[in-house]
Design an enzyme around this catalytic site. Structure first.
Site, PDB file in Angstrom:
ATOM      1  N   GLY A  73       0.941  -1.022   0.518  1.00  0.00           N
ATOM      2  CA  GLY A  73      -0.656   0.101   0.020  1.00  0.00           C
ATOM      3  C   GLY A  73       0.955   1.295  -0.030  1.00  0.00           C
ATOM      4  O   GLY A  73       0.902   2.371  -0.543  1.00  0.00           O
ATOM      5  N   ASP A 273      -0.246  -0.704  13.129  1.00  0.00           N
ATOM      6  CA  ASP A 273       0.886  -1.506  13.121  1.00  0.00           C
ATOM      7  C   ASP A 273       1.448  -2.408  13.847  1.00  0.00           C
ATOM      8  O   ASP A 273       1.542  -3.735  13.610  1.00  0.00           O
ATOM      9  CB  ASP A 273       2.314  -1.343  12.016  1.00  0.00           C
TER      10      ASP A 273
END
Ligand code: S3P
Length: 386
Positions: A73, A273
């Protein structure tokens, strides 16, 4: 520690459009950064070993074919920002996971800047010059912020981004270090910090495993990346700088306070994350941890809320899936099980940590996907278990 993935993408992209040659040592060897390198080569940038030969702001060439961003991404969104400002059109494609992820969030501000941009597949560029805007980000996203700032290098007037919550600021730091007064970029040599999001797996293991005591040298400690250390603390020594980024040696610490976390939903953007491995940690805390404000996890490389719910439930955790996170009751001893990574590197590594904390054998399906961000992960697991 593997080189920081976020900074590696940015150091490569910014040096590719800078004037001069840069040496980047300790770049992430993961497949995502490999996708960025391959795309830049296709755009006419000379990259060899750890050297990038900058082509200058206006030196990129049209790629002969669609640019393959793989699973990344960051590659697709950051390059969309740069390519929006080029006089030629580019097409960016990705794997099945990336093709499902939201791109409108990047296209919308780029169109406001006057760029030609459509999706799917992602087509950008061919209409210049862009115009500067002040953009209010609807979701906290460092990738979207960075795409707009990179397009801003090709815009007339000032470009500004307003964030709903602070996100990683590596693009801003590199831009500040590389920009010249006339708006161009000067090549910058950099020794990449170790990736704090990779270090998080070991920090959590060290916090909870009675036999673990791990040294993690040269980890990036930029405050926009290390909020997780407020939940699972680690010792910190020899603080130093790697260009504009702070670095330190970390050493894991057993978690002293094992009470369930009281979660502020605003924290989720700061630890986005690390949430999969923090969910693993929460299964070992006393009481109920409600991790909320994390809806973005549903549109990562996999639906990480669903993937971790399934994996941890199979291992005996008491958890409930929420729309924007999990409700986790602990402490619950984990049992080894066969679990599915769903092809998502952070899910695979978080479930591996759960497996190391569990009784019995754990098998992680699709384990090879760790190579997206941490190619040596399983070798490290073997090394520390010996
Ligand atoms: C990243 C930003 C975050 C993060 C991703 C890397 C970056 O994504 O989850 O792993 O390098 O800018 P979002 O911008 O979509 O939140």
């Amino acid at each position: 520690m593997p080189g920081d993935k976020s900074i590696s993408h940015r150091a490569l992209i910014l040096n590719a459009i800078a004037d001069g040659e840069a040496r980047l040592t300790g770049l992430s060897a993961g497949e995502d950064v490999g996708s960025t390198t391959a795309c830049l080569r296709a755009l006419g940038v000379h990259l060899q070993d750890d050297t990038v030969q900058g082509v200058g702001l206006h030196g990129l060439k049209p790629a002969p074919a669609a640019l393959d961003c793989g699973n990344s991404g960051t590659t697709m969104r950051l390059l969309a920002g740069v390519l929006a400002g080029q006089p030629f059109e580019s097409v960016l494609v990705g794997d099945a996971s990336l093709s499902r992820r939201p791109m409108d969030r990047v296209l919308e501000p780029l169109r406001r800047m006057g760029a030609a941009a459509s999706w799917p597949p992602l087509r950008v560029g061919g209409r210049t010059p862009l115009r500067g805007i002040t953009y209010q980000l609807p979701v906290a996203s460092a990738q979207v912020k960075s795409a707009v700032l990179l397009a801003g290098l090709y815009a007339e007037g000032e470009t500004a981004v307003v964030e709903p919550a602070p996100t990683r600021d590596h693009t801003e730091r590199l831009l500040a270090a590389m920009r010249t007064p006339d708006g161009r970029l000067r090549a910058l040599d950099l020794e990449l910090p170790g990736d704090p999001s990779a270090a998080a797996f070991w920090v959590v293991l060290g916090a909870l495993h009675p036999d673990a005591d791990l040294e993690l040298p040269g980890v990036g400690v930029n405050a926009s990346r290390t909020a997780y250390l407020s939940l699972a603390p680690a010792g910190r020594g020899d603080e130093r700088w790697a260009g504009p980024e702070p670095v330190a040696d970390l050493r894991t610490l057993p978690l002293a306070d094992r009470r369930a976390w009281r979660w502020d939903p605003a924290l989720s953007a700061q630890v986005i994350d690390e949430l999969p491995v923090l969910a693993v940690a929460a299964t070992q805390l006393e009481g109920t941890t409600r991790i909320t404000g994390a809806r973005e996890l549903r549109v990562k490389e996999s639906d990480r809320i669903a993937a971790m719910s399934a994996g941890l439930a199979a291992m005996g955790a008491a958890l409930k899936e929420l729309d924007d996170g999990w409700e986790i009751r602990g402490p619950r001893p984990l049992q080894g099980a066969r679990v599915d990574s769903r092809g998502d590197h952070r899910v695979a590594m978080a479930l591996a940590v759960a497996g190391l904390l569990a009784e019995g054998k754990t098998e992680v399906e699709g384990a090879e996907c760790v190579s997206i961000s941490y190619p040596g992960f399983w070798e490290e697991v073997e090394r520390i278990c010996r």
